[in-house]
Design a protein around this motif. Structure first.
Motif, mmCIF file in Angstrom:
data_model
loop_
_atom_site.group_PDB
_atom_site.id
_atom_site.type_symbol
_atom_site.label_atom_id
_atom_site.label_comp_id
_atom_site.label_asym_id
_atom_site.label_seq_id
_atom_site.Cartn_x
_atom_site.Cartn_y
_atom_site.Cartn_z
ATOM 1 N N PRO A 1 1.773 11.835 -0.583
ATOM 2 C CA PRO A 1 2.051 11.172 0.840
ATOM 3 C C PRO A 1 0.753 11.175 1.658
ATOM 4 N N ILE A 2 0.277 10.582 2.622
ATOM 5 C CA ILE A 2 -0.846 10.387 3.400
ATOM 6 C C ILE A 2 -0.529 10.499 4.960
ATOM 7 N N CYS A 3 0.781 10.479 5.162
ATOM 8 C CA CYS A 3 0.924 10.547 6.567
ATOM 9 C C CYS A 3 0.672 12.076 7.214
ATOM 10 N N GLY A 4 0.803 13.102 6.690
ATOM 11 C CA GLY A 4 0.307 14.448 6.806
ATOM 12 C C GLY A 4 -0.989 14.430 7.263
ATOM 13 N N GLN A 5 -1.939 13.669 6.912
ATOM 14 C CA GLN A 5 -3.289 13.371 7.115
ATOM 15 C C GLN A 5 -3.674 12.607 8.129
ATOM 16 N N VAL A 6 -3.008 11.362 8.232
ATOM 17 C CA VAL A 6 -3.348 10.380 9.327
ATOM 18 C C VAL A 6 -1.949 10.105 10.193
ATOM 19 N N PRO A 7 -1.605 10.796 10.919
ATOM 20 C CA PRO A 7 -0.156 10.609 11.425
ATOM 21 C C PRO A 7 -0.379 9.694 12.490
ATOM 22 N N LYS A 8 -1.750 9.366 13.211
ATOM 23 C CA LYS A 8 -1.696 8.228 14.140
ATOM 24 C C LYS A 8 -1.290 6.789 13.518
ATOM 25 N N PHE A 9 -2.055 6.734 12.299
ATOM 26 C CA PHE A 9 -1.990 5.438 11.469
ATOM 27 C C PHE A 9 -0.430 5.120 11.158
ATOM 28 N N CYS A 10 0.218 6.183 10.826
ATOM 29 C CA CYS A 10 1.631 6.081 10.502
ATOM 30 C C CYS A 10 2.407 5.714 11.384
ATOM 31 N N ASP A 11 2.230 6.301 12.560
ATOM 32 C CA ASP A 11 3.049 6.107 13.708
ATOM 33 C C ASP A 11 3.001 4.649 14.409
ATOM 34 N N HIS A 12 1.639 4.118 14.281
ATOM 35 C CA HIS A 12 1.546 2.632 14.427
ATOM 36 C C HIS A 12 2.280 1.878 13.623
ATOM 37 N N VAL A 13 1.991 1.875 12.200
ATOM 38 C CA VAL A 13 2.613 1.454 11.198
ATOM 39 C C VAL A 13 4.274 1.133 11.550
ATOM 40 N N ALA B 1 7.983 -5.863 2.253
ATOM 41 C CA ALA B 1 6.951 -5.375 1.307
ATOM 42 C C ALA B 1 6.035 -4.400 2.090
ATOM 43 N N ALA B 2 5.859 -4.526 3.366
ATOM 44 C CA ALA B 2 5.367 -3.488 4.174
ATOM 45 C C ALA B 2 6.187 -2.366 4.310
ATOM 46 N N LEU B 3 7.400 -2.301 4.352
ATOM 47 C CA LEU B 3 8.527 -1.231 4.300
ATOM 48 C C LEU B 3 8.268 -0.234 3.048
ATOM 49 N N ALA C 1 12.173 -17.056 9.278
ATOM 50 C CA ALA C 1 13.098 -15.815 9.150
ATOM 51 C C ALA C 1 12.766 -15.395 7.834
ATOM 52 N N MET C 2 12.974 -16.040 6.772
ATOM 53 C CA MET C 2 12.469 -15.755 5.346
ATOM 54 C C MET C 2 11.141 -15.140 5.328
ATOM 55 N N LEU C 3 10.037 -15.680 5.968
ATOM 56 C CA LEU C 3 8.768 -15.038 5.934
ATOM 57 C C LEU C 3 8.886 -13.675 6.625
ATOM 58 N N LEU C 4 9.387 -13.515 7.584
ATOM 59 C CA LEU C 4 9.400 -12.132 8.269
ATOM 60 C C LEU C 4 9.925 -11.168 7.293
ATOM 61 N N THR C 5 11.207 -11.665 6.755
ATOM 62 C CA THR C 5 11.907 -10.612 6.041
ATOM 63 C C THR C 5 11.314 -10.104 4.883
ATOM 64 N N SER C 6 10.430 -11.231 4.067
ATOM 65 C CA SER C 6 9.746 -10.657 2.894
ATOM 66 C C SER C 6 8.471 -9.801 3.269
ATOM 67 N N SER C 7 8.084 -10.256 4.257
ATOM 68 C CA SER C 7 6.814 -9.412 4.823
ATOM 69 C C SER C 7 7.197 -7.934 5.115
ATOM 70 N N ILE C 8 8.473 -7.927 5.949
ATOM 71 C CA ILE C 8 8.944 -6.345 6.401
ATOM 72 C C ILE C 8 9.138 -5.959 5.179
ATOM 73 N N PHE D 1 -0.179 -5.003 3.730
ATOM 74 C CA PHE D 1 -0.217 -5.061 5.373
ATOM 75 C C PHE D 1 -0.967 -6.073 5.829
ATOM 76 N N LYS D 2 -2.090 -6.547 5.073
ATOM 77 C CA LYS D 2 -2.707 -7.803 5.454
ATOM 78 C C LYS D 2 -1.455 -8.929 5.452
ATOM 79 N N TYR D 3 -0.818 -8.912 4.513
ATOM 80 C CA TYR D 3 0.373 -10.019 4.384
ATOM 81 C C TYR D 3 1.272 -10.046 5.628
ATOM 82 N N TYR D 4 1.522 -8.676 5.841
ATOM 83 C CA TYR D 4 2.412 -8.423 7.228
ATOM 84 C C TYR D 4 1.898 -9.172 8.324
#
Length: 163
Positions: free
Chosen positions: A117-129, A98-100, A89-96, A51-54
């Motif tokens: 899975p962690i999205c059940g515990q931290v749904p706000k974070f997962c929605d932002h991501v 990896a983050a995906l 475009a290649m930088l964006l594609t690689s970062s997406i 996510f830092k790379y993204y």
């Protein structure tokens, strides 16, 4: 024809700037915390190197888009800009990508590796991501269209259409 080309290119660049900027802001502001077994843990984008790379890739694309908007279209730098558009475009594609992959593990987990899975515990974070990934995906698509349009503009004089 030249003025129309300039307007379309500027609009595409503004759209790319908006998408990369929103992806960066949404990812940077993503945080949530949860209590699990009386232990509090927080989820932030800084917890994952992916996510830092993204965020860094999206910020680079934002800065690049902003700089290119202010360059003169009559400058000799535009030949380099076409190449740099492909690199971005290649930088964006690689970062997406990896983050995906990390977001998928966060949402579904990995039963083979024992990752829950962690999205059940931290749904706000997962929605932002999710929002940041959608904006980043839009930016990558815009850069793809921009690259195709630039390629068409460069190659069309080489292949004139005969009436």
């Amino acid at each position: 024809m030249v003025k129309t080309r300039r307007i379309i290119t500027t609009l595409l660049r503004l759209l790319a700037l908006g998408a990369t900027l929103s992806a960066t802001v949404v990812m940077v502001t993503s945080h949530d915390s949860a209590d699990v077994l009386n232990l509090k843990f927080s989820a932030k984008y800084t917890n994952s190197p992916t996510f830092k790379y993204y965020v860094i890739a999206e910020a680079i694309a934002t800065g690049y888009s902003l700089i290119v908007l202010f360059l003169s279209s009559k400058s000799l730098v535009w030949r380099l800009i076409v190449i740099l558009d492909v690199v971005i475009a290649m930088l964006l594609t690689s970062s997406i990508s990896a983050a995906l992959a990390i977001a998928q593990i966060g949402k579904k987990g990995n039963s083979h590796a024992g990752w829950l899975p962690i999205c059940g515990q931290v749904p706000k974070f997962c929605d932002h991501v999710t929002g940041a990934l959608i904006a980043g995906f839009v930016a990558a698509i815009v850069y793809l269209v921009l690259n195709l349009y630039s390629l068409h503009a460069v190659l069309s004089p080489l292949f004139p259409v005969k009436p």
